[in-house]
Design a protein around this motif. Structure first.
Motif, PDB file in Angstrom:
ATOM      1  N   ALA A 124       0.838  -1.206   0.000  1.00  0.00           N
ATOM      2  CA  ALA A 124       0.000   0.000   0.000  1.00  0.00           C
ATOM      3  C   ALA A 124       0.872   1.254   0.000  1.00  0.00           C
ATOM      4  O   ALA A 124       0.597   2.223  -0.719  1.00  0.00           O
ATOM      5  N   ALA A 125       1.934   1.238   0.798  1.00  0.00           N
ATOM      6  CA  ALA A 125       2.820   2.394   0.874  1.00  0.00           C
ATOM      7  C   ALA A 125       3.571   2.617  -0.439  1.00  0.00           C
ATOM      8  O   ALA A 125       3.863   3.758  -0.809  1.00  0.00           O
ATOM      9  N   ARG A 126       3.862   1.529  -1.162  1.00  0.00           N
ATOM     10  CA  ARG A 126       4.619   1.631  -2.410  1.00  0.00           C
ATOM     11  C   ARG A 126       3.726   1.902  -3.611  1.00  0.00           C
ATOM     12  O   ARG A 126       4.234   2.207  -4.700  1.00  0.00           O
ATOM     13  N   GLY A 127       2.422   1.743  -3.448  1.00  0.00           N
ATOM     14  CA  GLY A 127       1.513   1.905  -4.573  1.00  0.00           C
ATOM     15  C   GLY A 127       1.615   3.287  -5.186  1.00  0.00           C
ATOM     16  O   GLY A 127       1.655   4.301  -4.485  1.00  0.00           O
ATOM     17  N   GLY A 128       1.636   3.341  -6.517  1.00  0.00           N
ATOM     18  CA  GLY A 128       1.810   4.611  -7.206  1.00  0.00           C
ATOM     19  C   GLY A 128       0.520   5.330  -7.538  1.00  0.00           C
ATOM     20  O   GLY A 128       0.552   6.441  -8.078  1.00  0.00           O
ATOM     21  N   ASP A 129      -0.614   4.719  -7.233  1.00  0.00           N
ATOM     22  CA  ASP A 129      -1.894   5.364  -7.516  1.00  0.00           C
ATOM     23  C   ASP A 129      -2.877   5.028  -6.401  1.00  0.00           C
ATOM     24  O   ASP A 129      -2.696   4.065  -5.654  1.00  0.00           O
ATOM     25  N   GLY A 130      -3.925   5.828  -6.304  1.00  0.00           N
ATOM     26  CA  GLY A 130      -4.892   5.665  -5.230  1.00  0.00           C
ATOM     27  C   GLY A 130      -5.565   4.314  -5.193  1.00  0.00           C
ATOM     28  O   GLY A 130      -5.640   3.689  -4.117  1.00  0.00           O
ATOM     29  N   PRO A 131      -6.087   3.803  -6.315  1.00  0.00           N
ATOM     30  CA  PRO A 131      -6.763   2.502  -6.280  1.00  0.00           C
ATOM     31  C   PRO A 131      -5.868   1.356  -5.825  1.00  0.00           C
ATOM     32  O   PRO A 131      -6.316   0.469  -5.099  1.00  0.00           O
ATOM     33  N   THR A 132      -4.595   1.373  -6.232  1.00  0.00           N
ATOM     34  CA  THR A 132      -3.676   0.319  -5.791  1.00  0.00           C
ATOM     35  C   THR A 132      -3.438   0.420  -4.285  1.00  0.00           C
ATOM     36  O   THR A 132      -3.448  -0.592  -3.569  1.00  0.00           O
ATOM     37  N   ARG A 133      -3.234   1.637  -3.801  1.00  0.00           N
ATOM     38  CA  ARG A 133      -3.038   1.818  -2.362  1.00  0.00           C
ATOM     39  C   ARG A 133      -4.279   1.386  -1.582  1.00  0.00           C
ATOM     40  O   ARG A 133      -4.178   0.728  -0.534  1.00  0.00           O
ATOM     41  N   GLU A 134      -5.456   1.740  -2.080  1.00  0.00           N
ATOM     42  CA  GLU A 134      -6.695   1.369  -1.392  1.00  0.00           C
ATOM     43  C   GLU A 134      -6.894  -0.143  -1.367  1.00  0.00           C
ATOM     44  O   GLU A 134      -7.358  -0.704  -0.364  1.00  0.00           O
ATOM     45  N   PHE A 135      -6.534  -0.822  -2.461  1.00  0.00           N
ATOM     46  CA  PHE A 135      -6.672  -2.272  -2.517  1.00  0.00           C
ATOM     47  C   PHE A 135      -5.832  -2.936  -1.432  1.00  0.00           C
ATOM     48  O   PHE A 135      -6.331  -3.766  -0.650  1.00  0.00           O
ATOM     49  N   PHE A 136      -4.564  -2.572  -1.353  1.00  0.00           N
ATOM     50  CA  PHE A 136      -3.690  -3.227  -0.383  1.00  0.00           C
ATOM     51  C   PHE A 136      -3.985  -2.783   1.047  1.00  0.00           C
ATOM     52  O   PHE A 136      -3.858  -3.585   1.986  1.00  0.00           O
ATOM     53  N   ALA A 137      -4.399  -1.538   1.222  1.00  0.00           N
ATOM     54  CA  ALA A 137      -4.801  -1.108   2.563  1.00  0.00           C
ATOM     55  C   ALA A 137      -6.019  -1.903   3.026  1.00  0.00           C
ATOM     56  O   ALA A 137      -6.123  -2.263   4.202  1.00  0.00           O
ATOM     57  N   GLY A 138      -6.932  -2.188   2.101  1.00  0.00           N
ATOM     58  CA  GLY A 138      -8.096  -3.003   2.439  1.00  0.00           C
ATOM     59  C   GLY A 138      -7.714  -4.421   2.813  1.00  0.00           C
ATOM     60  O   GLY A 138      -8.266  -4.993   3.767  1.00  0.00           O
ATOM     61  N   LEU A 139      -6.769  -5.005   2.078  1.00  0.00           N
ATOM     62  CA  LEU A 139      -6.311  -6.356   2.424  1.00  0.00           C
ATOM     63  C   LEU A 139      -5.656  -6.371   3.803  1.00  0.00           C
ATOM     64  O   LEU A 139      -5.875  -7.297   4.592  1.00  0.00           O
ATOM     65  N   ALA A 140      -4.850  -5.357   4.090  1.00  0.00           N
ATOM     66  CA  ALA A 140      -4.206  -5.295   5.400  1.00  0.00           C
ATOM     67  C   ALA A 140      -5.246  -5.182   6.510  1.00  0.00           C
ATOM     68  O   ALA A 140      -5.132  -5.839   7.555  1.00  0.00           O
ATOM     69  N   HIS A 141      -6.273  -4.384   6.283  1.00  0.00           N
ATOM     70  CA  HIS A 141      -7.352  -4.260   7.267  1.00  0.00           C
ATOM     71  C   HIS A 141      -8.016  -5.613   7.503  1.00  0.00           C
ATOM     72  O   HIS A 141      -8.327  -5.977   8.643  1.00  0.00           O
ATOM     73  N   GLY A 142      -8.216  -6.373   6.437  1.00  0.00           N
ATOM     74  CA  GLY A 142      -8.825  -7.697   6.564  1.00  0.00           C
ATOM     75  C   GLY A 142      -7.981  -8.647   7.389  1.00  0.00           C
ATOM     76  O   GLY A 142      -8.517  -9.435   8.183  1.00  0.00           O
ATOM     77  N   GLU A 143      -6.659  -8.574   7.250  1.00  0.00           N
ATOM     78  CA  GLU A 143      -5.792  -9.429   8.052  1.00  0.00           C
ATOM     79  C   GLU A 143      -5.946  -9.102   9.535  1.00  0.00           C
ATOM     80  O   GLU A 143      -5.951  -9.994  10.390  1.00  0.00           O
ATOM     81  N   GLY A 144      -6.086  -7.811   9.832  1.00  0.00           N
ATOM     82  CA  GLY A 144      -6.299  -7.417  11.220  1.00  0.00           C
ATOM     83  C   GLY A 144      -7.624  -7.928  11.760  1.00  0.00           C
ATOM     84  O   GLY A 144      -7.709  -8.338  12.933  1.00  0.00           O
ATOM     85  N   LEU A 145      -8.655  -7.936  10.931  1.00  0.00           N
ATOM     86  CA  LEU A 145      -9.961  -8.417  11.360  1.00  0.00           C
ATOM     87  C   LEU A 145      -9.968  -9.930  11.599  1.00  0.00           C
ATOM     88  O   LEU A 145     -10.630 -10.424  12.515  1.00  0.00           O
ATOM     89  N   VAL A 146      -9.230 -10.663  10.776  1.00  0.00           N
ATOM     90  CA  VAL A 146      -9.330 -12.122  10.826  1.00  0.00           C
ATOM     91  C   VAL A 146      -8.383 -12.749  11.843  1.00  0.00           C
ATOM     92  O   VAL A 146      -8.595 -13.899  12.244  1.00  0.00           O
ATOM     93  N   LEU A 147      -7.379 -12.013  12.291  1.00  0.00           N
ATOM     94  CA  LEU A 147      -6.417 -12.603  13.222  1.00  0.00           C
ATOM     95  C   LEU A 147      -7.077 -13.119  14.504  1.00  0.00           C
ATOM     96  O   LEU A 147      -6.770 -14.245  14.939  1.00  0.00           O
ATOM     97  N   PRO A 148      -7.996 -12.378  15.144  1.00  0.00           N
ATOM     98  CA  PRO A 148      -8.653 -12.937  16.327  1.00  0.00           C
ATOM     99  C   PRO A 148      -9.463 -14.193  16.027  1.00  0.00           C
ATOM    100  O   PRO A 148      -9.585 -15.079  16.886  1.00  0.00           O
TER     101      PRO A 148
END
Length: 216
Positions: A61-85
């Motif tokens: 997400a930090a390396r993404g060069g455009d908004g949609p790419t950053r949003e995609f990976f930020a969303g995946l990271a959020h999902g990992e946080g939700l599923v860990l518990p």
């Protein structure tokens, strides 16, 4: 004329889809033929994978060069946080507390997948990583659905114990739309998907290595 992102995603999923007999472990769990110790190992391996992928997705997400790419990976990271518990709850149903998860000794064949995702996070064009990873999500979701059914039918797991797998087996329209937006933005900018498909083949190979290492 630029090809639609949906067509490219469907082509990638079709070309990279595993064969029906490629995964040796999931059919065993689905039929109740895998030992409970294998379920505990599955929890231990996934504990490391979820934590690793969370960091990898944030890096992408930090390396993404455009908004949609950053949003995609930020969303995946959020999902990992939700599923860990939910994973911790699955592990508890397997008789493992968090101390046991931390002490679990992982297997190289299982951890090759997150190691490769971490390699993508550091080395790949994030646009390539979008397609490489999302093409694998359909197979991963199907595997999780089959495991969840097997856990309920043969191992006596309740909804809480299956929630980790239910999470990934459930349709995720928001993730799909974010992936489409990222891929379409890349295509509109003249991006070539050939490298991404090569990465995707390795992602799928490492995914199968994960399951088959546990199958023994």
């Amino acid at each position: 004329m630029t090809i639609p992102a949906r067509d490219l995603l469907e082509t990638a999923r079709r070309e990279l889809a595993p064969g029906p007999d490629d995964n040796r472990l999931v059919p065993l769990v689905a039929a109740g033929k895998a030992g409970r110790e294998v379920l505990g190992a599955l929890a231990g391996e996934q504990y490391r994978i979820i934590n690793s992928d969370w960091r990898s997705f944030l890096t992408l997400a930090a390396r993404g060069g455009d908004g949609p790419t950053r949003e995609f990976f930020a969303g995946l990271a959020h999902g990992e946080g939700l599923v860990l518990p939910k994973l911790v709850t699955f592990a508890a149903a397997c008789g493992m507390d968090e101390a046991a998860l931390r002490e679990y000794r992982p297997r190289a064949g299982c951890q090759a997948y997150p190691a490769y995702v971490a390699w993508l996070a550091l080395n790949a064009d994030p646009r390539d990583a979008v397609l490489a990873l999302v093409a694998n999500f359909a197979a991963w979701g199907e595997y999780c659905g089959a495991v969840a059914r097997g856990l309920r039918e043969h191992y006596g797991f309740d909804d809480n114990g299956c929630a980790f797998f239910d999470f990934f087996a459930s349709p995720a329209p928001e993730v799909e739309q974010q992936a489409l937006a990222a891929v379409q933005t890349a295509l509109d900018a003249g991006w070539d998907s050939a490298t991404a498909l090569g990465y995707g083949r390795l992602v799928q190979d490492y995914e199968l290595m994960f399951w088959n290492t546990l199958a023994g």
